[in-house]
Design a protein around this motif. Structure first.
Motif, PDB file in Angstrom:
ATOM      1  N   GLN A   1       0.823  -1.204   0.000  1.00 13.26           N
ATOM      2  CA  GLN A   1       0.000   0.000   0.000  1.00 13.26           C
ATOM      3  C   GLN A   1       0.862   1.262   0.000  1.00 13.26           C
ATOM      4  OE1 GLN A   1      -3.201  -0.135  -0.604  1.00 13.26           O
ATOM      5  NE2 GLN A   1      -2.950  -2.365  -0.641  1.00 13.26           N
ATOM      6  N   ALA A   2       2.004   1.214   0.667  1.00 13.48           N
ATOM      7  CA  ALA A   2       2.912   2.360   0.641  1.00 13.48           C
ATOM      8  C   ALA A   2       3.473   2.573  -0.758  1.00 13.48           C
ATOM      9  CB  ALA A   2       4.040   2.159   1.651  1.00 13.48           C
ATOM     10  N   SER A   3       3.769   1.484  -1.460  1.00 16.31           N
ATOM     11  CA  SER A   3       4.237   1.600  -2.848  1.00 16.31           C
ATOM     12  C   SER A   3       3.167   2.242  -3.719  1.00 16.31           C
ATOM     13  CB  SER A   3       4.596   0.216  -3.396  1.00 16.31           C
ATOM     14  OG  SER A   3       5.657  -0.358  -2.686  1.00 16.31           O
ATOM     15  N   HIS A   4       1.923   1.837  -3.518  1.00 15.55           N
ATOM     16  CA  HIS A   4       0.816   2.430  -4.268  1.00 15.55           C
ATOM     17  C   HIS A   4       0.644   3.909  -3.929  1.00 15.55           C
ATOM     18  CE1 HIS A   4      -1.359  -1.625  -5.238  1.00 15.55           C
ATOM     19  NE2 HIS A   4      -0.221  -1.489  -5.868  1.00 15.55           N
ATOM     20  N   LEU A   5       0.827   4.260  -2.656  1.00 10.44           N
ATOM     21  CA  LEU A   5       0.750   5.665  -2.259  1.00 10.44           C
ATOM     22  C   LEU A   5       1.831   6.475  -2.968  1.00 10.44           C
ATOM     23  CD1 LEU A   5      -0.358   7.948  -0.467  1.00 10.44           C
ATOM     24  CD2 LEU A   5       1.213   7.155   1.332  1.00 10.44           C
ATOM     25  N   ALA A   6       3.051   5.938  -3.018  1.00 13.59           N
ATOM     26  CA  ALA A   6       4.137   6.639  -3.702  1.00 13.59           C
ATOM     27  C   ALA A   6       3.822   6.813  -5.186  1.00 13.59           C
ATOM     28  CB  ALA A   6       5.448   5.870  -3.516  1.00 13.59           C
ATOM     29  N   MET A   7       3.212   5.798  -5.801  1.00 12.52           N
ATOM     30  CA  MET A   7       2.838   5.898  -7.212  1.00 12.52           C
ATOM     31  C   MET A   7       1.817   7.010  -7.431  1.00 12.52           C
ATOM     32  SD  MET A   7       2.516   1.915  -8.416  1.00 12.52           S
ATOM     33  CE  MET A   7       3.964   0.894  -8.727  1.00 12.52           C
ATOM     34  N   CYS A   8       0.815   7.081  -6.579  1.00 12.74           N
ATOM     35  CA  CYS A   8      -0.203   8.123  -6.711  1.00 12.74           C
ATOM     36  C   CYS A   8       0.403   9.503  -6.501  1.00 12.74           C
ATOM     37  CB  CYS A   8      -1.343   7.874  -5.726  1.00 12.74           C
ATOM     38  SG  CYS A   8      -2.358   6.427  -6.124  1.00 12.74           S
ATOM     39  N   ARG A   9       1.334   9.615  -5.574  1.00  8.39           N
ATOM     40  CA  ARG A   9       2.012  10.899  -5.357  1.00  8.39           C
ATOM     41  C   ARG A   9       2.861  11.281  -6.562  1.00  8.39           C
ATOM     42  NH1 ARG A   9       3.703   9.846   1.023  1.00  8.39           N
ATOM     43  NH2 ARG A   9       1.745  10.635   1.909  1.00  8.39           N
TER      44      ARG A   9
END
Length: 212
Positions: free
Chosen positions: A94-102
């Motif tokens: 989920q943190a990887s996905h957050l970084a992608m969205c950012r």
């Protein structure tokens, strides 16, 4: 047998279908014991694509740095990261996905389509997305994103190494090398270590168990 190089097929199909901007998105730093996970989003210009784009893991550090500079000069680039604390709060995926969205949010203009490396899409994706398994080896935009993300994260780890010397982050980027694991045992856990990752967790648990 020579492995095929990434190409512009997916991007060209999307552009031909009416998309104005297509972003390739990749992350780096899921495996280290310390530091953030970093993502990049790259929208290549179809008639101005740097030569030599491929999976960042197949390139030397010098070549990655040269290509990252070219990509930044000739394409739209967004960077995003999630900290070690955020990794602990929500897990590494989920943190990887957050970084992608950012990273997508940091682009100069919002894309119409995101080509996401991997087999899952972020839930909060701000545009239409397509999963591309092993995308950094198949898709030029994702390969470009992998290069930019790797160079950016390595620079972050060099800076953190100056603040927390001894772990070797300037050359191991937080990965669990023998040197890093030895320093972790000898020096203890820093604020940038991922405490739920097994080697770090084991040291914390050991310290707790022997405390008076």
């Amino acid at each position: 047998m020579t492995k095929p190089l990434p190409d512009f097929t997916l991007e060209a199909e999307a552009l031909a279908g009416g998309a104005r901007l297509v972003a390739g998105v990749d992350e780096v730093g899921r495996g280290p014991l310390a530091g953030p996970v970093m993502a990049a989003a790259v929208c290549l210009t179809p008639d101005d694509i740097p030569d030599g784009l491929r999976d960042s893991k197949t390139l030397t550090a010098h070549r990655r740095e040269v290509l990252a500079a070219e990509i930044r000069a000739r394409a739209a680039v967004g960077l995003g990261e999630a900290s070690a604390r955020e990794i602990e709060e929500m897990n590494i995926l989920q943190a990887s996905h957050l970084a992608m969205c950012r990273a997508l949010a940091a682009l100069p203009a919002p894309p119409d389509l995101a080509l996401i490396d991997g087999n899952s899409l972020p839930r909060a994706l701000p545009c239409r997305g397509i999963r591309v398994v092993k995308g950094d080896a198949r898709c030029l935009s994702i390969a470009a994103a992998s290069i930019v993300a790797k160079v950016a994260r390595d620079a972050v780890m060099v800076e953190l190494a100056q603040q927390y010397p001894g772990y070797g982050w300037d050359h191991n980027a937080g990965y669990p090398t023998k040197e890093h694991l030895r320093a972790l045992r000898d020096m203890g856990v820093s604020p940038h270590h991922r405490r739920s990752f097994k080697p770090v967790y084991n040291i914390l648990w050991q310290d707790k168990s022997i405390s008076p």
